[in-house]
Design a protein around this motif. Sequence first.
Motif, PDB file in Angstrom:
ATOM      1  N   VAL A  43       0.842  -1.208   0.000  1.00  0.00           N
ATOM      2  CA  VAL A  43       0.000   0.000   0.000  1.00  0.00           C
ATOM      3  C   VAL A  43       0.875   1.255   0.000  1.00  0.00           C
ATOM      4  O   VAL A  43       0.590   2.232  -0.707  1.00  0.00           O
ATOM      5  N   SER A 121     -15.739  -2.245   4.107  1.00  0.00           N
ATOM      6  CA  SER A 121     -15.367  -2.692   2.762  1.00  0.00           C
ATOM      7  C   SER A 121     -16.147  -1.916   1.704  1.00  0.00           C
ATOM      8  O   SER A 121     -15.590  -1.519   0.675  1.00  0.00           O
ATOM      9  N   VAL A 124     -14.727   1.658   1.404  1.00  0.00           N
ATOM     10  CA  VAL A 124     -13.433   1.674   0.706  1.00  0.00           C
ATOM     11  C   VAL A 124     -13.644   1.429  -0.791  1.00  0.00           C
ATOM     12  O   VAL A 124     -13.097   2.146  -1.637  1.00  0.00           O
ATOM     13  N   VAL A 128     -12.759   4.025  -3.868  1.00  0.00           N
ATOM     14  CA  VAL A 128     -11.777   3.684  -4.899  1.00  0.00           C
ATOM     15  C   VAL A 128     -12.423   3.648  -6.277  1.00  0.00           C
ATOM     16  O   VAL A 128     -11.854   4.123  -7.263  1.00  0.00           O
TER      17      VAL A 128
ATOM     18  N   LEU B  33      -8.852  -4.029   0.303  1.00  0.00           N
ATOM     19  CA  LEU B  33      -7.730  -3.427  -0.428  1.00  0.00           C
ATOM     20  C   LEU B  33      -6.918  -4.485  -1.174  1.00  0.00           C
ATOM     21  O   LEU B  33      -6.495  -4.266  -2.319  1.00  0.00           O
TER      22      LEU B  33
END
Lengths: 130, 121
Positions: A43, A121, A124, A128, B33
């Motif tokens: 990351v 989740s 996020v 994104v 992620l």
Amino acid sequence: MTTPVRAYRHPIPRTWWARRRSYRLFMLREISCVFVAWFVVYVLLLVHAIGSGSDSYDQFLDFSANPLVVALNVVTLIFILLHAVTWFGSAPRAIVVHLRGRRVPESAVLAGHYAAWLVVSAIVAWLVLS
Amino acid sequence: MSATAPRRRSPEPYLWLLFSAGGMAAALVLPVLVLLFGVAFPLGLLDAPDYAHLLAVVGNPLTKLVLFGVCALALIHWAHRFRFTLEHGLQVGRFDRVISVCCYGAAVVVSAVAAWVLLSA
């Protein structure tokens, strides 16, 4: 009269964790932390590439599509899911909540963690992908 | 308790607290992620987001703060768990001092790098 005595310690073989299925699963769960650390580094590489310009970002995308990196990240995904599931699974025993003098049932604590996982989740993914 | 004989405090509860917070942060934030940036975008299952969008997301101070918190806590989580995995798994508990310094030290150093990366991005 007392004499200092060195307590006897039963010798444990270095491969104790290979003996039983439950021990092996325990060891795999513990090893998941290595993949957590790797993904933090990944990351940070991504954030650094974004901060360095669009060429760096394209280079990062090429790096991330390298078959070895993809393979490593697939394994990382499996281990991080193992971490998440075992972590949430132990939460009801670690977190004892009382509401109006009554203990909140373990299943509710577990469900709360899965709900939080879903919400985080979704946020996020929305950030994104939007 | 008398004030003249202060008991030596163990740092272990605080380390465990940070380990625990890091485990929670990692469990909540990292799977999505990894799925997106580690698997779905590289394999072309989803289109990777364009540069300008990600720059805007990463440039937001709130994103930086959250990312820093997740990174630093997850690293402490790694340090704590890796310390005991080494010590119990390989039966090298007698080197606890050295192993602790290396593990927590590495976590602090990489967290500092994370702060630098996030502030300069």
